[in-house]
Design a protein around this motif. Structure first.
Motif, PDB file in Angstrom:
ATOM      1  N   UNK A   1      59.192  25.361  28.641  1.00 47.27           N
ATOM      2  CA  UNK A   1      59.618  25.395  30.036  1.00 47.27           C
ATOM      3  C   UNK A   1      59.826  26.824  30.483  1.00 47.27           C
ATOM      4  N   UNK A   2      59.003  27.288  31.424  1.00 48.24           N
ATOM      5  CA  UNK A   2      59.112  28.683  31.853  1.00 48.24           C
ATOM      6  C   UNK A   2      59.158  28.836  33.367  1.00 48.24           C
ATOM      7  N   UNK A   3      59.138  27.737  34.109  1.00 47.64           N
ATOM      8  CA  UNK A   3      59.078  27.831  35.568  1.00 47.64           C
ATOM      9  C   UNK A   3      60.341  27.339  36.271  1.00 47.64           C
ATOM     10  N   UNK A   4      61.292  26.795  35.553  1.00 49.67           N
ATOM     11  CA  UNK A   4      62.466  26.189  36.177  1.00 49.67           C
ATOM     12  C   UNK A   4      63.740  26.665  35.502  1.00 49.67           C
ATOM     13  N   UNK A   5      64.855  26.475  36.204  1.00 50.20           N
ATOM     14  CA  UNK A   5      66.150  26.685  35.577  1.00 50.20           C
ATOM     15  C   UNK A   5      66.377  25.569  34.568  1.00 50.20           C
ATOM     16  N   UNK A   6      67.108  25.872  33.509  1.00 49.73           N
ATOM     17  CA  UNK A   6      67.332  24.896  32.446  1.00 49.73           C
ATOM     18  C   UNK A   6      68.822  24.850  32.140  1.00 49.73           C
ATOM     19  N   UNK A   7      69.381  23.656  32.103  1.00 43.82           N
ATOM     20  CA  UNK A   7      70.768  23.455  31.687  1.00 43.82           C
ATOM     21  C   UNK A   7      70.729  22.519  30.492  1.00 43.82           C
ATOM     22  N   UNK A   8      71.382  22.913  29.399  1.00 41.32           N
ATOM     23  CA  UNK A   8      71.356  22.137  28.163  1.00 41.32           C
ATOM     24  C   UNK A   8      72.777  21.824  27.729  1.00 41.32           C
ATOM     25  N   UNK A   9      73.040  20.571  27.437  1.00 44.61           N
ATOM     26  CA  UNK A   9      74.309  20.181  26.824  1.00 44.61           C
ATOM     27  C   UNK A   9      74.125  20.317  25.322  1.00 44.61           C
ATOM     28  N   UNK A  10      74.909  21.182  24.714  1.00 45.70           N
ATOM     29  CA  UNK A  10      74.702  21.547  23.314  1.00 45.70           C
ATOM     30  C   UNK A  10      76.041  21.606  22.588  1.00 45.70           C
ATOM     31  N   UNK A  11      76.639  20.454  22.271  1.00 47.04           N
ATOM     32  CA  UNK A  11      77.988  20.454  21.682  1.00 47.04           C
ATOM     33  C   UNK A  11      78.100  21.223  20.368  1.00 47.04           C
ATOM     34  N   UNK A  12      77.067  21.229  19.552  1.00 39.67           N
ATOM     35  CA  UNK A  12      77.122  21.913  18.259  1.00 39.67           C
ATOM     36  C   UNK A  12      76.755  23.390  18.354  1.00 39.67           C
ATOM     37  N   UNK A  13      76.110  23.799  19.439  1.00 41.19           N
ATOM     38  CA  UNK A  13      75.684  25.185  19.588  1.00 41.19           C
ATOM     39  C   UNK A  13      74.385  25.504  18.874  1.00 41.19           C
ATOM     40  N   UNK A  14      73.761  24.527  18.243  1.00 41.07           N
ATOM     41  CA  UNK A  14      72.541  24.791  17.478  1.00 41.07           C
ATOM     42  C   UNK A  14      71.349  25.124  18.374  1.00 41.07           C
ATOM     43  N   UNK A  15      71.265  24.502  19.540  1.00 37.59           N
ATOM     44  CA  UNK A  15      70.154  24.792  20.439  1.00 37.59           C
ATOM     45  C   UNK A  15      70.255  26.208  20.984  1.00 37.59           C
TER      46      UNK A  15
END
Length: 100
Positions: A47-61
């Motif tokens: 994904x390079x054309x949009x804003x991205x929001x990620x829920x990442x409880x462990x912080x691994x992403x």
């Protein structure tokens, strides 16, 4: 037609991008079924054309993808409620105008 794709049991599963802006994906699988690697990380890298929001409880992403996203020109922020010393410290109460 552009598409995001990955393989499941030798069948190609893809997301038709002509459905913008509603391009939600729901992924279900047991622990260790490669949901994160095959779908989430792949889509984050591509994904390079949009804003991205990620829920990442462990912080691994964040650990695995932040460097790549920075190299792609993204601003990367980490809101870490478990370790606020290493967080961008988002305060949702900053937007409150009245206390009613």
């Amino acid at each position: 037609m552009q598409k995001s794709e990955f393989n499941v049991d030798k069948k190609t599963v893809y997301q038709n991008n002509s459905t913008k802006p509603n391009r939600n994906i729901f992924v279900v699988g047991g622990p260790g079924s490669y949901k994160t690697q095959s779908v989430v990380i792949t889509n984050l890298f591509n994904g390079t054309e949009n804003s991205i929001v990620v829920t990442d409880p462990k912080g691994e992403l964040y650990e695995k993808t932040a460097g790549v996203k920075l190299a792609q020109g993204y601003q990367v922020h980490d809101v870490n409620f478990a370790n606020m010393a290493h967080s961008d410290r988002y305060n949702p109460f900053d937007y409150i105008q009245q206390d009613i």
